[in-house]
Scaffold this motif. Structure first.
Motif, PDB file in Angstrom:
ATOM      1  N   LEU A   1     -89.489 -40.957 -54.391  1.00 48.48           N
ATOM      2  CA  LEU A   1     -89.762 -40.878 -52.948  1.00 48.48           C
ATOM      3  C   LEU A   1     -88.949 -39.778 -52.272  1.00 48.48           C
ATOM      4  CD1 LEU A   1     -89.948 -44.687 -52.023  1.00 48.48           C
ATOM      5  CD2 LEU A   1     -91.822 -43.027 -51.932  1.00 48.48           C
ATOM      6  N   GLY A   2     -88.103 -39.096 -53.043  1.00 49.61           N
ATOM      7  CA  GLY A   2     -87.405 -37.943 -52.498  1.00 49.61           C
ATOM      8  C   GLY A   2     -85.959 -38.143 -52.130  1.00 49.61           C
ATOM      9  N   ARG A   3     -85.435 -39.369 -52.356  1.00 50.38           N
ATOM     10  CA  ARG A   3     -84.035 -39.605 -52.000  1.00 50.38           C
ATOM     11  C   ARG A   3     -83.413 -40.578 -52.996  1.00 50.38           C
ATOM     12  NH1 ARG A   3     -81.541 -39.858 -46.013  1.00 50.38           N
ATOM     13  NH2 ARG A   3     -79.351 -39.803 -46.608  1.00 50.38           N
ATOM     14  N   PRO A   4     -82.859 -40.093 -54.089  1.00 47.01           N
ATOM     15  CA  PRO A   4     -82.157 -40.992 -55.004  1.00 47.01           C
ATOM     16  C   PRO A   4     -80.944 -41.608 -54.315  1.00 47.01           C
ATOM     17  CG  PRO A   4     -81.691 -38.701 -55.547  1.00 47.01           C
ATOM     18  CD  PRO A   4     -82.774 -38.680 -54.506  1.00 47.01           C
ATOM     19  N   PRO A   5     -80.492 -42.775 -54.741  1.00 42.48           N
ATOM     20  CA  PRO A   5     -79.376 -43.433 -54.049  1.00 42.48           C
ATOM     21  C   PRO A   5     -78.031 -42.785 -54.381  1.00 42.48           C
ATOM     22  CG  PRO A   5     -80.030 -44.719 -55.953  1.00 42.48           C
ATOM     23  CD  PRO A   5     -81.029 -43.591 -55.844  1.00 42.48           C
ATOM     24  N   LEU A   6     -77.960 -41.487 -54.147  1.00 40.53           N
ATOM     25  CA  LEU A   6     -76.739 -40.713 -54.368  1.00 40.53           C
ATOM     26  C   LEU A   6     -76.354 -39.940 -53.127  1.00 40.53           C
ATOM     27  CD1 LEU A   6     -77.460 -39.260 -57.932  1.00 40.53           C
ATOM     28  CD2 LEU A   6     -76.079 -41.265 -57.347  1.00 40.53           C
ATOM     29  N   ILE A   7     -77.333 -39.646 -52.261  1.00 43.42           N
ATOM     30  CA  ILE A   7     -77.109 -38.840 -51.061  1.00 43.42           C
ATOM     31  C   ILE A   7     -77.691 -39.586 -49.849  1.00 43.42           C
ATOM     32  CG2 ILE A   7     -77.544 -36.658 -49.912  1.00 43.42           C
ATOM     33  CD1 ILE A   7     -77.850 -35.380 -52.627  1.00 43.42           C
TER      34      ILE A   7
ATOM     35  N   PRO B   1     -72.636 -47.107 -63.208  1.00 47.65           N
ATOM     36  CA  PRO B   1     -72.493 -45.661 -63.464  1.00 47.65           C
ATOM     37  C   PRO B   1     -72.721 -44.794 -62.231  1.00 47.65           C
ATOM     38  CG  PRO B   1     -73.786 -46.704 -65.200  1.00 47.65           C
ATOM     39  CD  PRO B   1     -73.627 -47.720 -64.111  1.00 47.65           C
ATOM     40  N   LEU B   2     -73.456 -45.305 -61.238  1.00 39.71           N
ATOM     41  CA  LEU B   2     -73.758 -44.501 -60.053  1.00 39.71           C
ATOM     42  C   LEU B   2     -72.708 -44.638 -58.955  1.00 39.71           C
ATOM     43  CD1 LEU B   2     -77.624 -44.936 -59.619  1.00 39.71           C
ATOM     44  CD2 LEU B   2     -76.347 -43.202 -60.896  1.00 39.71           C
ATOM     45  N   VAL B   3     -71.845 -45.655 -59.033  1.00 39.06           N
ATOM     46  CA  VAL B   3     -70.872 -45.874 -57.960  1.00 39.06           C
ATOM     47  C   VAL B   3     -69.950 -44.668 -57.772  1.00 39.06           C
ATOM     48  CG1 VAL B   3     -68.935 -47.290 -57.184  1.00 39.06           C
ATOM     49  CG2 VAL B   3     -70.969 -48.387 -58.151  1.00 39.06           C
ATOM     50  N   PRO B   4     -69.277 -44.164 -58.827  1.00 40.40           N
ATOM     51  CA  PRO B   4     -68.391 -43.000 -58.603  1.00 40.40           C
ATOM     52  C   PRO B   4     -69.149 -41.740 -58.216  1.00 40.40           C
ATOM     53  CG  PRO B   4     -68.558 -43.505 -60.947  1.00 40.40           C
ATOM     54  CD  PRO B   4     -69.209 -44.641 -60.218  1.00 40.40           C
ATOM     55  N   VAL B   5     -70.384 -41.592 -58.701  1.00 43.56           N
ATOM     56  CA  VAL B   5     -71.170 -40.413 -58.342  1.00 43.56           C
ATOM     57  C   VAL B   5     -71.503 -40.445 -56.850  1.00 43.56           C
ATOM     58  CG1 VAL B   5     -73.266 -39.104 -58.796  1.00 43.56           C
ATOM     59  CG2 VAL B   5     -72.134 -40.333 -60.667  1.00 43.56           C
TER      60      VAL B   5
ATOM     61  N   LEU C   1     -70.019 -42.120 -54.395  1.00 39.24           N
ATOM     62  CA  LEU C   1     -68.823 -41.970 -53.557  1.00 39.24           C
ATOM     63  C   LEU C   1     -68.252 -40.557 -53.653  1.00 39.24           C
ATOM     64  CD1 LEU C   1     -67.095 -45.424 -54.149  1.00 39.24           C
ATOM     65  CD2 LEU C   1     -68.519 -44.694 -52.225  1.00 39.24           C
ATOM     66  N   GLY C   2     -68.360 -39.942 -54.826  1.00 37.38           N
ATOM     67  CA  GLY C   2     -67.885 -38.565 -54.974  1.00 37.38           C
ATOM     68  C   GLY C   2     -68.686 -37.591 -54.138  1.00 37.38           C
ATOM     69  N   VAL C   3     -70.014 -37.745 -54.151  1.00 39.53           N
ATOM     70  CA  VAL C   3     -70.875 -36.874 -53.351  1.00 39.53           C
ATOM     71  C   VAL C   3     -70.530 -36.999 -51.873  1.00 39.53           C
ATOM     72  CG1 VAL C   3     -73.243 -36.539 -52.554  1.00 39.53           C
ATOM     73  CG2 VAL C   3     -72.778 -36.782 -55.000  1.00 39.53           C
ATOM     74  N   TRP C   4     -70.375 -38.241 -51.392  1.00 39.46           N
ATOM     75  CA  TRP C   4     -70.111 -38.433 -49.977  1.00 39.46           C
ATOM     76  C   TRP C   4     -68.710 -38.017 -49.579  1.00 39.46           C
ATOM     77  CZ3 TRP C   4     -73.369 -38.392 -46.330  1.00 39.46           C
ATOM     78  CH2 TRP C   4     -74.679 -38.815 -46.560  1.00 39.46           C
TER      79      TRP C   4
END
Length: 291
Positions: free
Chosen positions: A285-291, A230-234, A236-239
């Motif tokens: 820790l302040g950085r979810p694996p989305l950004i 579920p996090l893969v498109p999110v 890649l979309g953010v980046w």
């Protein structure tokens, strides 16, 4: 308290002989002598290096992570070291107590997997991109993080034995993220310690001709390998949005688009997504694996 034994890996292509000499000299000046120093020559015979180090010349250039793996395998198989310090060949250790401090950090915390040094230029200034946190302009803030700096860092050998080495297929770019995510997913810690300084010339990652292509391809590979579906498109979309906002050249955008397509259609290596509890740990820790 027994202190861990330090090993050092330096990779060089032979195009920075003066900087390499200065770096090795700064390693020799450390007040805690390393058990072993391994110098890997990436498409470099190392015939001009006079220092008494373990030299491993390679006929070809396997990329930064592939060359580092050669040094890591040598040290891990030797049984001589407990922690490996990896240093860019154009860096410089400005203090003489770096290795002793690394030893003390690992001796105090057996769960410590990676220690990230602070990268600073000749004036002591740290670029924003070298601070491994979001929304932080303070390079002197110490603490646990979710990323680390490839130019200067330390790696626990027991951690490497558990999670494996660098993703050699990445060649250049985002190999630190892949290793960091595996480290955290296995329950190890990453510490940013600004008191450990590697002096390094101020640079831009875009100086490499393949930067945009490898950046895009490897981000796609990273997401496919390490993120829950579920996090893969999110991710890649953010980046994609951030990249479109940042790239200023048409040629760079074309290279990035080609790399993104390559990342989608080519094999990315074994898929082992991180656990959801790791996602939550990174978020705390302040950085979810989305950004």
């Amino acid at each position: 308290m027994s202190l861990p034994r330090i090993g050092v890996v330096i990779v060089t292509m032979g195009n920075r002989p003066r900087e390499l000499d200065a770096l090795i000299a700064s390693v020799d000046r450390q007040d805690a002598a390393p058990a072993r120093v391994v110098l890997v020559g990436s498409a470099n015979p190392l015939t001009d290096v006079a220092y008494d180090v373990t030299k491993i010349p390679l006929k070809d250039n396997p990329g930064c992570p592939g060359a580092r793996n050669v040094g890591l395998r040598t040290l891990c198989a030797s049984g001589d070291v407990d922690v490996v310090v990896e240093l860019d060949d154009d860096g410089l250790l400005v203090a003489d107590d770096v290795f002793r401090t690394v030893q003390e950090l690992y001796a105090a915390d057996p769960a410590l997997g990676i220690v990230s040094f602070r990268i600073a230029d000749e004036q002591g200034r740290t670029q924003r991109r070298h601070v491994p946190r979001l929304r932080s302009d303070d390079p002197m803030r110490r603490g646990l993080v979710t990323a680390f700096l490839g130019g200067g860092h330390a790696l626990s050998v027991p951690m490497l034995d558990e999670i494996g080495l660098w993703p050699a297929e990445f060649f250049f770019g985002h190999e630190e993220s892949d290793l960091a995510w595996r480290c955290l997913d296995a329950g190890w810690k990453i510490l940013y310690e600004p008191g450990l300084v590697l002096q390094h010339p101020k640079t831009s990652p875009a100086r490499h001709a393949t930067h945009y292509r490898f950046t895009a391809r490897n981000r796609v590979w990273l997401a496919r390998r390490r993120l829950p579906f579920p996090l893969v498109p999110v991710y890649l979309g953010v980046w994609t949005v951030l990249t479109l906002a940042r790239i200023r050249s048409l040629s760079g955008l074309r290279a990035w688009g080609g790399g993104f397509a390559e990342g989608v259609r080519t094999a990315c290596g074994p898929r082992k997504p991180m656990k959801w509890r790791t996602v939550w740990r990174m978020t705390r820790l302040g950085r979810p694996p989305l950004i």
